[in-house]
Scaffold this motif. Structure first.
Motif, PDB file in Angstrom:
ATOM      1  N   LEU A   1       0.830  -1.202   0.000  1.00  0.00           N
ATOM      2  CA  LEU A   1       0.000   0.000   0.000  1.00  0.00           C
ATOM      3  C   LEU A   1       0.865   1.252   0.000  1.00  0.00           C
ATOM      4  N   ALA A   2       1.875   1.281   0.863  1.00  0.00           N
ATOM      5  CA  ALA A   2       2.731   2.459   0.954  1.00  0.00           C
ATOM      6  C   ALA A   2       3.523   2.679  -0.328  1.00  0.00           C
ATOM      7  N   ALA A   3       4.085   1.597  -0.876  1.00  0.00           N
ATOM      8  CA  ALA A   3       4.910   1.723  -2.074  1.00  0.00           C
ATOM      9  C   ALA A   3       4.107   2.211  -3.274  1.00  0.00           C
ATOM     10  N   ALA A   4       2.824   1.836  -3.332  1.00  0.00           N
ATOM     11  CA  ALA A   4       1.991   2.221  -4.470  1.00  0.00           C
ATOM     12  C   ALA A   4       1.256   3.534  -4.240  1.00  0.00           C
ATOM     13  N   GLY A   5       1.462   4.159  -3.078  1.00  0.00           N
ATOM     14  CA  GLY A   5       0.754   5.392  -2.768  1.00  0.00           C
ATOM     15  C   GLY A   5       1.675   6.588  -2.701  1.00  0.00           C
ATOM     16  N   THR A   6       1.463   7.411  -1.688  1.00  0.00           N
ATOM     17  CA  THR A   6       2.290   8.601  -1.504  1.00  0.00           C
ATOM     18  C   THR A   6       3.723   8.230  -1.153  1.00  0.00           C
ATOM     19  N   GLY A   7       3.920   7.037  -0.605  1.00  0.00           N
ATOM     20  CA  GLY A   7       5.272   6.553  -0.366  1.00  0.00           C
ATOM     21  C   GLY A   7       5.647   6.380   1.075  1.00  0.00           C
ATOM     22  N   GLY A   8       4.829   6.849   1.990  1.00  0.00           N
ATOM     23  CA  GLY A   8       5.161   6.715   3.398  1.00  0.00           C
ATOM     24  C   GLY A   8       3.974   6.250   4.217  1.00  0.00           C
ATOM     25  N   MET A   9       4.264   5.669   5.380  1.00  0.00           N
ATOM     26  CA  MET A   9       3.207   5.207   6.264  1.00  0.00           C
ATOM     27  C   MET A   9       3.786   5.057   7.661  1.00  0.00           C
ATOM     28  N   HIS A  10       2.988   5.420   8.655  1.00  0.00           N
ATOM     29  CA  HIS A  10       3.380   5.205  10.045  1.00  0.00           C
ATOM     30  C   HIS A  10       2.380   4.247  10.670  1.00  0.00           C
ATOM     31  N   ILE A  11       2.874   3.163  11.238  1.00  0.00           N
ATOM     32  CA  ILE A  11       2.034   2.132  11.839  1.00  0.00           C
ATOM     33  C   ILE A  11       2.402   1.966  13.305  1.00  0.00           C
ATOM     34  N   VAL A  12       1.396   1.952  14.171  1.00  0.00           N
ATOM     35  CA  VAL A  12       1.587   1.622  15.582  1.00  0.00           C
ATOM     36  C   VAL A  12       1.208   0.155  15.754  1.00  0.00           C
ATOM     37  N   LEU A  13       2.204  -0.694  15.820  1.00  0.00           N
ATOM     38  CA  LEU A  13       1.943  -2.132  15.811  1.00  0.00           C
ATOM     39  C   LEU A  13       1.201  -2.580  17.067  1.00  0.00           C
ATOM     40  N   ASP A  14       1.340  -1.831  18.151  1.00  0.00           N
ATOM     41  CA  ASP A  14       0.609  -2.167  19.376  1.00  0.00           C
ATOM     42  C   ASP A  14      -0.901  -2.158  19.155  1.00  0.00           C
ATOM     43  N   ALA A  15      -1.354  -1.387  18.152  1.00  0.00           N
ATOM     44  CA  ALA A  15      -2.789  -1.231  17.925  1.00  0.00           C
ATOM     45  C   ALA A  15      -3.406  -2.425  17.208  1.00  0.00           C
ATOM     46  N   VAL A  16      -2.590  -3.318  16.656  1.00  0.00           N
ATOM     47  CA  VAL A  16      -3.126  -4.478  15.936  1.00  0.00           C
ATOM     48  C   VAL A  16      -3.840  -5.403  16.921  1.00  0.00           C
ATOM     49  N   PRO A  17      -5.124  -5.676  16.728  1.00  0.00           N
ATOM     50  CA  PRO A  17      -5.853  -6.579  17.639  1.00  0.00           C
ATOM     51  C   PRO A  17      -5.288  -7.994  17.564  1.00  0.00           C
ATOM     52  N   LEU A  18      -5.003  -8.589  18.721  1.00  0.00           N
ATOM     53  CA  LEU A  18      -4.359  -9.895  18.786  1.00  0.00           C
ATOM     54  C   LEU A  18      -5.273 -10.930  19.444  1.00  0.00           C
ATOM     55  N   ARG A  19      -5.186 -12.156  18.944  1.00  0.00           N
ATOM     56  CA  ARG A  19      -5.816 -13.286  19.637  1.00  0.00           C
ATOM     57  C   ARG A  19      -4.881 -13.857  20.690  1.00  0.00           C
ATOM     58  N   ASP A  20      -3.600 -13.596  20.530  1.00  0.00           N
ATOM     59  CA  ASP A  20      -2.581 -14.119  21.441  1.00  0.00           C
ATOM     60  C   ASP A  20      -1.670 -12.959  21.839  1.00  0.00           C
ATOM     61  N   ALA A  21      -1.800 -12.515  23.080  1.00  0.00           N
ATOM     62  CA  ALA A  21      -1.068 -11.336  23.543  1.00  0.00           C
ATOM     63  C   ALA A  21       0.428 -11.573  23.643  1.00  0.00           C
ATOM     64  N   THR A  22       0.879 -12.816  23.514  1.00  0.00           N
ATOM     65  CA  THR A  22       2.307 -13.108  23.638  1.00  0.00           C
ATOM     66  C   THR A  22       3.058 -12.962  22.319  1.00  0.00           C
ATOM     67  N   LEU A  23       2.355 -12.669  21.226  1.00  0.00           N
ATOM     68  CA  LEU A  23       3.020 -12.561  19.931  1.00  0.00           C
ATOM     69  C   LEU A  23       4.044 -11.435  19.930  1.00  0.00           C
ATOM     70  N   ARG A  24       5.218 -11.734  19.390  1.00  0.00           N
ATOM     71  CA  ARG A  24       6.253 -10.729  19.229  1.00  0.00           C
ATOM     72  C   ARG A  24       5.966  -9.896  17.970  1.00  0.00           C
ATOM     73  N   PRO A  25       6.564  -8.712  17.853  1.00  0.00           N
ATOM     74  CA  PRO A  25       6.290  -7.864  16.684  1.00  0.00           C
ATOM     75  C   PRO A  25       6.531  -8.573  15.350  1.00  0.00           C
ATOM     76  N   GLU A  26       7.649  -9.310  15.255  1.00  0.00           N
ATOM     77  CA  GLU A  26       7.939  -9.988  13.992  1.00  0.00           C
ATOM     78  C   GLU A  26       6.913 -11.071  13.688  1.00  0.00           C
TER      79      GLU A  26
END
Length: 758
Positions: A303-328
């Motif tokens: 999405l970023a590469a095909a758009g304006t070119g930049g994006m800021h993501i707060v990975l903490d905001a991603v809803p998780l089924r498993d709270a132990t998941l690491r960022p990667e």
């Protein structure tokens, strides 16, 4: 830093990503375990000017995997664009989630086929189910309503223990997901061959419809626009699926890869479809991408590469089924039923309201920027800071060495001419029955009866017809026909011709219903690209397909490459599967494969030659593979199609069936059984050749009374040979002077195989 980031990060200010990466400079990074070569890892460090963080390494590893980057196939796939025939109908071509074509009356159709081969071996039910779910979301992300699915399946021998494990699960997964979505499954194919044992092929196709003005794109324009993740929560299922499963060969450890198979929820996907359709109707989406292979990594970078070119993501905001998941792990998860949308700030509230109405979780996780960087934070730290195009579009491109397989010359020299042919009328009769009862030619009703073919009420033709036909417009009768075909044996003998034969059969199947072939999608299933013999097969197949599309005037709109389809060092037969979409101006004039009219004249269209290389006869009777496949004749295919389309439009035909695997014999068996009427024919020339040759550019048609002279004129004008065979009628398949087989005996032989293994 954006306002969103300020609201959702910890109290401490983010630290520089370089510092994060260099805290443990001596710790080895597992790039090889993630499928990257040492050279690829070095290139990542050069791009970044530093050691990548764990999250950045995760992004590059999945985005540069064979499955996502097409790094071994790009140099060859360019031919589809370079040789593309001019088409006024093509609205969106290769490079998007799916191609889009204009079908008239302001409507556009999008269609695509993709593979889910390796996951379907490891976990048959979920592998096949999520294959359906993934291709449906590809169509949905183009702005279209999905209206039908198809599948192309290949397994080992029908009686092999591995097949008995995989086949029921795959069929149950396709039916369980597709039926729950309420999408008709209108066609496809099922093939058995020893080369697919322990490496089945599960290729799924979806077709959708939209208005021209409703086409959506996978891009993120407009700094300040919000990035919204909506659909299911992110869990540990599917982590590394693109790099672990789809970019590696199988071995005895494959069952340990079960965690890499996604888990699907079709009921969530059904809600997601309806939610997206309402979002589209209210024009709330600037750009959209489904989350499939590579999950959040893919959606954000593309999405970023095909758009304006930049994006800021707060990975903490991603809803998780498993709270132990690491960022990667969050970045690599391929949890299903997820979409990512780019939405103008003033439309976010309404977007979230509609999602809530459909009980679809939705969360603003970032925003578009003009920095030219994809930046992600996690617990107050910058863990990703990369140019998104380097991950999405600038992966490695390999010109791998290739040469013909060492055994190809001897394989082609081993012609079927040395095989003993049926010597008596009784032998011919038995051969008809053997072929009708063989795994590849027998009835697939046990499979297709598990699929809902008529839900939504717009299915006009469905399996076992030559092509599936769907009505798009009730008033005019506008509709589309789709066929999905391939032949690995032909392609093993000659990859260039084999790919063209796959296209010509799908093209012919669409024309047999009366539709005008319009566009092509493909799924190219091959062994390891690191094997020069496999790479030669791939290069020749792509060249053959590109040349044939150019000759037939049907552009490739998109598709999929599936490499590493082999167990240890044994690759599958090269298997390009080709889908052709055609247009019916009025589906009420479509032609089915049944011969329903007592006394109707049967006519063989096209030229029959003595061609048995790679044939079902040689395969079924002798287990033989050798020689050369049937001669490709694209001019004859176009001529035949013109006759079939014109004859259907003028109402001359009561039935039509293409001739392919098993030859004229099998075509007559299938059409007689479909219509419940027998036939009485006289064979011109050598009975064995006439009955079982697999020469292409042929069809057998039943002509309505009074239409015989007009059909003859159409054939003469197009240069298509037309041979009268006999008449429809009775309750037996009769070849004058040779044999008679009652339909009940044919039906019993044709339908007994698969239920016996159920």
């Amino acid at each position: 830093m954006s306002a969103l980031a300020a609201e959702q990060t910890a109290a401490e200010p983010p630290v520089d990503s370089v510092a994060v990466a260099e805290r443990t400079p001596d710790q080895r990074q597992p790039y090889a375990e993630l499928g990257m070569t040492e050279e690829e890892y070095r290139r990542v460090r050069q791009i970044l000017g530093r050691r990548p963080t764990a999250a950045e390494l995760a992004i590059y590893s999945v985005m540069w995997s064979e499955h996502c980057s097409y790094k071994s196939s790009k140099v060859h796939l360019r031919q589809f664009g370079e040789k593309a025939p001019k088409s006024d109908a093509l609205l969106v071509g290769m490079g998007e989630n799916a191609g889009v074509v204009d079908v008239g009356r302001g409507l556009a159709v999008t269609f695509k086929v993709e593979s889910h081969n390796h996951p379907s071996y490891v976990e048959p039910y979920q592998g096949a189910a999520t294959g359906v779910g993934g291709i449906v979301r590809d169509i949905l992300s183009m702005g279209a309503r999905p209206i039908a699915v198809m599948d192309s399946l290949r397994f080992g021998p029908a009686d092999a223990p591995d097949t008995q494990r995989v086949l029921p699960g795959v069929v149950a997964g396709i039916s369980g997901y597709g039926n729950s979505l309420g999408l008709p499954n209108i066609g496809g194919e099922t093939v058995f061959d020893p080369c697919y044992e322990k490496n089945p092929l599960v290729n799924a196709l979806c077709v959708g419809v939209m208005r021209h003005e409703d086409i959506k794109r996978a891009h993120a324009p407009g700094p300040g626009n919000k990035v919204i993740l909506f659909g299911a929560a992110t869990g540990p299922d599917g982590i590394g699926g693109a790099s672990v499963l789809a970019s590696a060969t199988f071995d005895e450890e494959s069952q340990a890869k079960r965690p890499s198979v996604q888990v699907g929820d079709p009921f969530m996907e059904k809600l997601l479809i309806e939610c997206c359709m309402e979002l589209y109707r209210e024009d709330l989406v600037v750009g959209i991408q489904d989350l499939g292979a590579a999950g959040v990594s893919c959606a954000t970078t593309e999405l970023a590469a095909a758009g304006t070119g930049g994006m800021h993501i707060v990975l903490d905001a991603v809803p998780l089924r498993d709270a132990t998941l690491r960022p990667e792990e969050i970045l690599m998860s391929e949890s299903q039923e997820r979409m990512m949308a780019v939405v103008e700030p003033g439309k976010v509230d309404r977007f979230l309201q509609i999602c809530a109405k459909w009980e679809i979780p939705a969360t603003v996780i970032g925003e578009v920027t003009d920095t030219g960087r994809l930046v992600m934070t996690w617990r107050g730290e910058v863990i990703v800071d990369i140019p998104p195009g380097t991950a999405a579009d600038e992966g490695p491109v390999y010109e791998r060495p290739y040469e013909p397989p060492a055994d190809l010359a001897s394989l082609q020299a081993d012609t079927p001419g040395r095989l003993a042919r049926p010597a008596t009328a009784e032998d011919l009769r038995n051969t008809v029955l053997w072929l009708a009862a063989s795994p590849n030619l027998s009835s697939k009703t046990w499979i297709t009866s598990q699929y809902d073919r008529y839900v939504l009420g717009n299915t006009v033709l469905a399996m076992p017809e030559d092509a599936g036909v769907i009505r798009l417009d009730e008033e005019s009768g506008l509709g589309v026909a789709i066929s999905l075909d391939g032949n690995g044996r032909y392609t093993r003998l000659d990859p260039y011709a084999g790919a063209q034969l796959a296209l010509s059969e799908a093209y012919r199947n669409v024309a047999a219903t009366g539709a005008r072939p319009l566009a092509v999608t493909n799924c190219l299933n091959f062994g390891s690209p690191e094997d020069p013999g496999v790479m030669w097969q791939f290069a020749r197949a792509v060249e053959g397909l590109a040349d044939a599309c150019q000759a037939l005037g049907v552009p490739v709109t998109g598709g999929n490459v599936s490499f590493y389809n082999q167990t240890d060092d044994q690759p599958i037969n090269p298997t390009p599967v080709v889908g052709v979409l055609g247009v019916h101006d009025d589906v009420r004039r479509r032609v089915g494969m049944a011969f329903p009219g007592e006394g109707h004249l049967l006519v063989l269209l096209g030229e029959t030659r003595e061609e048995f290389g790679g044939s079902e006869w040689a395969h079924v009777v002798y287990g033989h593979l050798g020689g050369l496949p049937p001669l490709v004749d694209l001019a004859a295919e176009r001529a035949l199609a013109s006759v079939l389309i014109a004859a259907a439009r003028e109402g001359l035909l009561s039935g039509a069936h293409d001739i392919s695997d098993g030859g004229l014999s099998q075509a007559l068996v299938e059409s007689c059984l479909r219509g419940g009427l027998g036939c009485r024919i006289t064979l011109p020339g050598d009975p064995f050749v006439t009955l079982f040759s697999e020469s292409v550019a042929r069809a057998v048609v039943a002509v309505r009374p009074g239409g015989e002279a007009r059909l003859a004129k159409l054939c003469e004008a197009a240069g298509v040979p037309a041979t009268q065979l006999g008449r429809v009628g009775g309750d037996s398949f009769i070849v004058e002077g040779l044999f008679s087989i009652p339909l009940h005996e044919l039906r019993e032989a044709h339908e007994r195989l698969l239920p016996s293994y159920a």
